[in-house]
Every structure is written in structure tokens, then in C-alpha cells.
Motif scaffolding. Structure first.
Motif, PDB file in Angstrom:
ATOM      1  N   GLN A 182       0.905  -1.331  -0.050  1.00 43.72           N
ATOM      2  CA  GLN A 182      -0.021   0.085  -0.025  1.00 43.72           C
ATOM      3  C   GLN A 182       0.992   1.075  -0.161  1.00 43.72           C
ATOM      4  O   GLN A 182       1.816   1.282   0.742  1.00 43.72           O
ATOM      5  N   VAL A 183       0.390   2.153  -1.027  1.00 38.49           N
ATOM      6  CA  VAL A 183       1.460   3.330  -0.874  1.00 38.49           C
ATOM      7  C   VAL A 183       0.772   4.595  -0.242  1.00 38.49           C
ATOM      8  O   VAL A 183      -0.559   4.598  -0.198  1.00 38.49           O
ATOM      9  N   ARG A 233       2.435   9.679 -11.183  1.00 36.59           N
ATOM     10  CA  ARG A 233       2.222   8.917  -9.937  1.00 36.59           C
ATOM     11  C   ARG A 233       1.215   7.816 -10.395  1.00 36.59           C
ATOM     12  O   ARG A 233       0.218   8.270 -11.047  1.00 36.59           O
ATOM     13  N   ILE A 234       1.078   6.759  -9.886  1.00 39.90           N
ATOM     14  CA  ILE A 234       0.268   5.913 -10.004  1.00 39.90           C
ATOM     15  C   ILE A 234      -0.475   5.512  -8.622  1.00 39.90           C
ATOM     16  O   ILE A 234       0.080   5.206  -7.744  1.00 39.90           O
ATOM     17  N   PHE A 235      -1.815   5.760  -8.959  1.00 37.90           N
ATOM     18  CA  PHE A 235      -2.724   5.509  -7.664  1.00 37.90           C
ATOM     19  C   PHE A 235      -3.558   4.285  -7.793  1.00 37.90           C
ATOM     20  O   PHE A 235      -3.901   4.281  -9.005  1.00 37.90           O
ATOM     21  N   ALA A 236      -3.456   3.413  -6.907  1.00 40.35           N
ATOM     22  CA  ALA A 236      -3.949   2.018  -7.010  1.00 40.35           C
ATOM     23  C   ALA A 236      -5.097   1.783  -5.904  1.00 40.35           C
ATOM     24  O   ALA A 236      -5.030   2.337  -4.760  1.00 40.35           O
ATOM     25  N   VAL A 237      -6.068   0.992  -5.847  1.00 34.96           N
ATOM     26  CA  VAL A 237      -6.872   0.603  -5.021  1.00 34.96           C
ATOM     27  C   VAL A 237      -5.897  -0.033  -3.768  1.00 34.96           C
ATOM     28  O   VAL A 237      -5.122  -0.698  -4.010  1.00 34.96           O
ATOM     29  N   GLY A 238      -6.417   0.685  -2.593  1.00 37.84           N
ATOM     30  CA  GLY A 238      -5.614   0.219  -1.386  1.00 37.84           C
ATOM     31  C   GLY A 238      -4.523   1.194  -0.862  1.00 37.84           C
ATOM     32  O   GLY A 238      -4.394   1.222   0.144  1.00 37.84           O
ATOM     33  N   ASP A 239      -4.376   1.894  -1.978  1.00 42.88           N
ATOM     34  CA  ASP A 239      -3.280   3.204  -1.531  1.00 42.88           C
ATOM     35  C   ASP A 239      -4.129   4.284  -0.607  1.00 42.88           C
ATOM     36  O   ASP A 239      -5.335   4.388  -0.530  1.00 42.88           O
ATOM     37  N   LYS A 240      -3.314   5.253   0.117  1.00 43.29           N
ATOM     38  CA  LYS A 240      -4.015   6.169   0.954  1.00 43.29           C
ATOM     39  C   LYS A 240      -3.513   7.517   0.530  1.00 43.29           C
ATOM     40  O   LYS A 240      -2.138   7.634  -0.123  1.00 43.29           O
ATOM     41  N   HIS A 292      -7.373  15.690  -9.642  1.00 40.71           N
ATOM     42  CA  HIS A 292      -7.915  14.570  -9.853  1.00 40.71           C
ATOM     43  C   HIS A 292      -6.994  13.578 -10.013  1.00 40.71           C
ATOM     44  O   HIS A 292      -5.535  13.589 -10.202  1.00 40.71           O
ATOM     45  N   VAL A 293      -7.560  12.210  -9.531  1.00 36.64           N
ATOM     46  CA  VAL A 293      -6.699  11.105  -9.285  1.00 36.64           C
ATOM     47  C   VAL A 293      -7.540   9.836 -10.174  1.00 36.64           C
ATOM     48  O   VAL A 293      -8.734   9.700  -9.777  1.00 36.64           O
ATOM     49  N   GLU A 294      -6.662   9.137 -10.616  1.00 33.97           N
ATOM     50  CA  GLU A 294      -7.302   8.011 -11.560  1.00 33.97           C
ATOM     51  C   GLU A 294      -6.758   6.932 -10.590  1.00 33.97           C
ATOM     52  O   GLU A 294      -5.436   6.624 -10.616  1.00 33.97           O
ATOM     53  N   LYS A 342      -1.173  -1.111 -11.593  1.00 36.68           N
ATOM     54  CA  LYS A 342      -0.013  -0.514 -10.987  1.00 36.68           C
ATOM     55  C   LYS A 342       1.180  -1.343 -10.976  1.00 36.68           C
ATOM     56  O   LYS A 342       2.109  -1.084 -11.415  1.00 36.68           O
ATOM     57  N   HIS A 343       1.123  -2.756 -10.667  1.00 37.51           N
ATOM     58  CA  HIS A 343       2.269  -3.476 -10.804  1.00 37.51           C
ATOM     59  C   HIS A 343       2.846  -3.672 -12.406  1.00 37.51           C
ATOM     60  O   HIS A 343       3.962  -3.432 -12.483  1.00 37.51           O
ATOM     61  N   LEU A 344       1.828  -3.859 -13.362  1.00 41.48           N
ATOM     62  CA  LEU A 344       2.330  -3.870 -14.731  1.00 41.48           C
ATOM     63  C   LEU A 344       2.794  -2.527 -15.115  1.00 41.48           C
ATOM     64  O   LEU A 344       4.046  -2.807 -16.040  1.00 41.48           O
ATOM     65  N   SER A 345       2.574  -1.523 -14.933  1.00 39.78           N
ATOM     66  CA  SER A 345       2.848  -0.194 -15.148  1.00 39.78           C
ATOM     67  C   SER A 345       4.453  -0.200 -14.888  1.00 39.78           C
ATOM     68  O   SER A 345       5.047   0.569 -15.206  1.00 39.78           O
ATOM     69  N   HIS A 346       4.724  -0.555 -13.590  1.00 34.79           N
ATOM     70  CA  HIS A 346       6.089  -0.584 -12.745  1.00 34.79           C
ATOM     71  C   HIS A 346       6.902  -1.714 -13.568  1.00 34.79           C
ATOM     72  O   HIS A 346       8.255  -1.415 -13.236  1.00 34.79           O
ATOM     73  N   THR A 347       6.532  -2.484 -14.371  1.00 37.16           N
ATOM     74  CA  THR A 347       7.375  -3.514 -14.924  1.00 37.16           C
ATOM     75  C   THR A 347       7.910  -3.052 -16.342  1.00 37.16           C
ATOM     76  O   THR A 347       8.705  -3.926 -17.026  1.00 37.16           O
ATOM     77  N   VAL A 348       7.602  -1.972 -16.818  1.00 34.24           N
ATOM     78  CA  VAL A 348       7.722  -1.592 -18.082  1.00 34.24           C
ATOM     79  C   VAL A 348       9.149  -1.136 -17.944  1.00 34.24           C
ATOM     80  O   VAL A 348       9.587  -0.093 -17.179  1.00 34.24           O
ATOM     81  N   VAL A 349      10.241  -1.625 -19.067  1.00 36.32           N
ATOM     82  CA  VAL A 349      11.529  -1.138 -18.918  1.00 36.32           C
ATOM     83  C   VAL A 349      11.996  -0.481 -20.211  1.00 36.32           C
ATOM     84  O   VAL A 349      11.488  -0.772 -21.326  1.00 36.32           O
TER      85      VAL A 349
END
Length: 176
Positions: free
Chosen positions: A28-29, A52-59, A124-126, A133-140
């Protein structure tokens, strides 16, 4: 004998599934809106939120002077863009407010003061799924590869070692 092998195969599958699944579960971020400046007219919230990437569970944490401002959540993009804060979904008034992003979709926050909102004090936050979120962090990107270290870090070596150890234990277990 076939039953024992089936039980071992089932246990191994569960262990592997949990092990692989653990990689997909991100922590959780905690996002402090505006960073060091917080929710303030001098904060560039657009720059702060870009990338920034906002995901379900983040605060999300709003820090501001409760004597000078309030934060409201509005329900639509139209209200957000027009800084129409007359009918908010929720109003935050404590000066240190947090909310958990509990579902996917767009969320719109603005200053309670329409003038401050019109001057850019809005966000505004998507909210994305944890998997996105995980997939977007694995892009190299090639730039990241070019700037990377020439030798593996200690954490990468430990990560590889733990997988080798797990694989060895699994082979030993299945051969019993």
C-alpha cells in the motif's frame, strides 16, 4: 503411491502459486498530496501527481492549515473543472486527513475556496487496480537499461538466491 504424489503435487502447486502471487501484491502506498508543501496554493499539484500511479488500497493524505482551507471531493469532472464546490461528496476539515482509495475510477478534489481552486489548488486522481499498478512498474525503457548498474545489486542477488533455494527445496520435496 499415486495419492501421495498427487498430494505432493498439490502442495507444490499451492506453494508456487503463493510464491508467484506474492510478487504481484504490491505494498500500500501512502501519498502525501503536494509532497513537502502539502495542500497549499504554492504547490504545483499537477507536477506532483504526474507520473504517480494511484491504486486501490493506496492512501492519500491531505495536509493543510485547517484555519485557511478545507478540501472537498466533488462528484464530476464538470464540477472539478468549473471549481463548483457547492455540493461536495465529502468535505475534509481537520488539516490532516487521509482517505483510502477503495475502488477504481476517477476522484476529484478541490479547495473549498473557489478562487484557490481556480488558481490550481485541485487534484484529480485516476485510481487503478493493483494489478495495473504492478504492470506499469514493470515496463523497462531503453534509458533505464542504459543507466542501470553494471553488476546486480545485493537485493537482486538475494532475490535470485531465494528462488534457487526454493527450487532446490521443491525438487527435494518432490523426490521423496
Amino acid at each position: 503411491m499415486a495419492g501421495v504424489v498427487l498430494v505432493k503435487l498439490f502442495v507444490a502447486t499451492v506453494v508456487i502459486s503463493v510464491g508467484i502471487g506474492g510478487k504481484w501484491v504490491g505494498a500500500q502506498v501512502q501519498h502525501v498530496v503536494g509532497g513537502d508543501r502539502g495542500w497549499d496554493a504554492s504547490s504545483d499539484l499537477g507536477t506532483w501527481s504526474s507520473g504517480r500511479i494511484f491504486a486501490v488500497g493506496d492512501k492519500i493524505w491531505f495536509t493543510y492549515s485547517a484555519a485557511q482551507d478545507k478540501v472537498v471531493e466533488v462528484k464530476s469532472k464538470e464540477e472539478f473543472e468549473a471549481c463548483d464546490v457547492s455540493n461536495p461528496i465529502k468535505m475534509y476539515t481537520d488539516g490532516l486527513d487521509s482517505l483510502t482509495l477503495d475502488k477504481e475510477g476517477m476522484r476529484y478534489f478541490a479547495s473549498w475556496n473557489p478562487e484557490s481552486c481556480k488558481n490550481g489548488l485541485k487534484l484529480h486522481v485516476e485510481v487503478q487496480s493493483p494489478q495495473a499498478k504492478h504492470l506499469s512498474h514493470t515496463v523497462v525503457t531503453p534509458e533505464v537499461m542504459a543507466d542501470g548498474p553494471t553488476t546486480p545489486s545485493a537485493s537482486a542477488q538475494l532475490y535470485g538466491l531465494s528462488h534457487a533455494l526454493f527450487g532446490g527445496l521443491l525438487v527435494c520435496y518432490l523426490s521423496l
